[in-house]
Design an enzyme around this catalytic site. Structure first.
Site, PDB file in Angstrom:
ATOM      1  N   CYS A  31      58.332  57.544  66.557  1.00  0.00           N
ATOM      2  CA  CYS A  31      58.108  57.310  65.134  1.00  0.00           C
ATOM      3  C   CYS A  31      59.048  58.211  64.359  1.00  0.00           C
ATOM      4  CB  CYS A  31      56.657  57.602  64.756  1.00  0.00           C
ATOM      5  SG  CYS A  31      56.354  57.550  62.970  1.00  0.00           S
ATOM      6  N   CYS A  59      55.855  52.372  58.944  1.00  0.00           N
ATOM      7  CA  CYS A  59      55.052  52.957  60.026  1.00  0.00           C
ATOM      8  C   CYS A  59      54.894  51.950  61.165  1.00  0.00           C
ATOM      9  CB  CYS A  59      53.681  53.347  59.480  1.00  0.00           C
ATOM     10  SG  CYS A  59      52.503  53.871  60.766  1.00  0.00           S
ATOM     11  N   GLN A  82      36.304  47.133  62.632  1.00  0.00           N
ATOM     12  CA  GLN A  82      37.204  47.982  63.407  1.00  0.00           C
ATOM     13  C   GLN A  82      38.660  47.743  63.010  1.00  0.00           C
ATOM     14  OE1 GLN A  82      36.257  50.320  65.318  1.00  0.00           O
ATOM     15  NE2 GLN A  82      34.253  49.835  66.201  1.00  0.00           N
ATOM     16  N   GLU A 141      21.331  46.296  59.059  1.00  0.00           N
ATOM     17  CA  GLU A 141      22.481  46.978  58.460  1.00  0.00           C
ATOM     18  C   GLU A 141      22.161  47.297  57.007  1.00  0.00           C
ATOM     19  OE1 GLU A 141      25.736  48.629  57.172  1.00  0.00           O
ATOM     20  OE2 GLU A 141      25.643  48.087  59.294  1.00  0.00           O
ATOM     21  N   CYS A 147      31.934  56.049  68.255  1.00  0.00           N
ATOM     22  CA  CYS A 147      33.299  56.453  67.905  1.00  0.00           C
ATOM     23  C   CYS A 147      33.445  57.964  67.898  1.00  0.00           C
ATOM     24  CB  CYS A 147      33.690  55.867  66.549  1.00  0.00           C
ATOM     25  SG  CYS A 147      32.644  56.414  65.175  1.00  0.00           S
ATOM     26  N   ASN A 175      25.332  51.061  67.134  1.00  0.00           N
ATOM     27  CA  ASN A 175      26.742  51.325  66.852  1.00  0.00           C
ATOM     28  C   ASN A 175      26.830  52.147  65.566  1.00  0.00           C
ATOM     29  OD1 ASN A 175      29.571  51.172  66.937  1.00  0.00           O
ATOM     30  ND2 ASN A 175      29.590  49.303  65.719  1.00  0.00           N
TER      31      ASN A 175
END
Length: 381
Positions: A3, A88, A212, A262, A340, A313
């Site tokens: 990069c 990027c 995600q 949720e 995560c 999750n």
């Protein structure tokens, strides 16, 4: 992966980019395995699911800085000025090609970039998501609605320059604080959702819904969780922190009662839409699927009976002691925990001694960083 921004010292977000990618995977695996080993010494690790090394991010959170005539789109430098990152390599072509047009729109619509050092200006960020079919969602994060009329006026120009633009909105973030977006959202297009097709499921992403950032690896995560649930064959299943319904919809089966919970009402509306579309197409697995708006901790702890299977999750903060201990006492035969944050995963499993972690798998959602998604299937001996 090389990069040029990292090599020039202009961006250090990819903290381990100089480490060969196979070694990155190995290091993440070793770290997570080390955290879970004291809690699950017999845990079986399935092969890690790697990602593409570049072009994998399907969502960009770009800071807008500079001036109306010369805006930057990327991140903030140490001195609070903008560092442009439109080239990027983490972003796929559909996003990379949109960045110059979005920067030009700042000039066309006369959107004054917000200056962090001076605390002046209006436009803070632009959030861009791309669907598997190339359609785009663009969200302008502003201090106020001062520029709303100009954005509406020039939106046809943007749609002409970006034919793949499906959803556009203005998000209001009035406060000077280190967050990406505010609570108020004004949708500017006829379409309000971006369709994320994952493993044959059309998941409808609204502007403030979580999804995600690595769609390809997320699809693999859904397949793995679905396989674990299919093997356990629960007659009833809860999906806590269900988002737009990815885990719940994948795990649905004829005769299985599935409930997704949720806190985001937008996400629940999206999940219900996918369920209803599948039902209309004759998918009888959706007949016993329901989605409920509510806090996962409060909703679960208020139920008299637990299901046979549970998927969780949670965000990076994890489940916490209250929900972890409730799950431990629930009696559910199978729990799939997608995390995560390996540190909070290990902490939460420490509060669930009645369960045995049988299998786990690393899903590399975030190459070139120390972050990774881990899924574990737990059973009650």
């Amino acid at each position: 992966m090389r990069c040029e921004y990292f090599a020039a010292g202009l961006c250090a977000s990819c903290t381990v980019i100089e480490t060969p990618y196979p070694d990155q995977i190995a290091h993440k695996q070793e770290r997570v395995a080390g955290l879970l080993a004291p809690l699950a010494p017999d845990l079986t690790w399935l092969p890690a699911r790697a990602s593409a090394e570049q072009g994998f991010r399907t969502k960009a959170k770009m800071v807008i800085a500079g001036t109306v005539d010369a805006p930057t789109i990327g991140i903030l430098a140490a001195d609070g000025t903008g560092q442009d990152l439109r080239d990027c390599p983490l972003y796929p072509a559909a996003l990379a090609q949109a960045f110059p047009v979005l920067a030009e729109f700042v000039t066309v619509a006369k959107l004054e970039p917000y200056s962090v050092p001076r605390r002046t200006g209006e436009l803070k960020n632009v959030l861009v998501s791309v669907a598997p079919d190339g359609a785009l969602m663009v969200r302008w994060v502003m201090r106020s609605t001062e520029a709303l009329a100009r954005i509406r006026k020039h939106l046809p120009w943007l749609q002409d320059q970006l034919p793949t633009l499906a959803v556009a909105s203005l998000n209001v973030l009035a406060e000077h604080k280190a967050v990406v977006e505010g609570e108020r959202e004004i949708v500017l297009t006829e379409r309000e959702t971006l369709t994320m097709s994952v493993n044959g499921f059309d998941l409808h992403l609204r502007p403030q819904s979580f999804f995600q950032t690595n769609t390809d690896v997320a699809a693999a995560l859904y397949r793995q969780a679905s396989a674990w649930i299919a093997n356990a064959r629960p007659a009833s299943l809860w999906d806590l922190y269900c988002g737009v319904g990815g885990f719940a919809l994948h795990a649905a089966a004829p005769g299985r009662a599935v409930t997704g919970v949720e806190v985001s009402e937008q996400a629940i509306v999206s999940a219900q839409r996918t369920r209803d579309e599948r039902l209309a197409e004759g998918d009888q697995a959706m007949a016993d699927v329901e989605f409920i708006t509510g806090d996962a901790v409060g909703w679960a702890s208020s139920r008299a009976d637990a299901p046979e299977g549970i998927v969780v999750n949670p965000p990076r903060r994890g489940l916490g002691e209250s929900l972890s201990r409730w799950l431990d006492a629930s009696g559910a035969r199978t729990i799939v925990y997608s995390s995560c944050n390996p540190d909070t995963l290990a902490r939460d499993l420490g509060w669930m001694p009645n369960y045995r972690a049988e299998q786990a798998r690393l899903f590399d959602m975030f190459p070139h960083t120390g972050h990774g998604e881990v899924a574990v299937v737990l059973t009650r001996p």
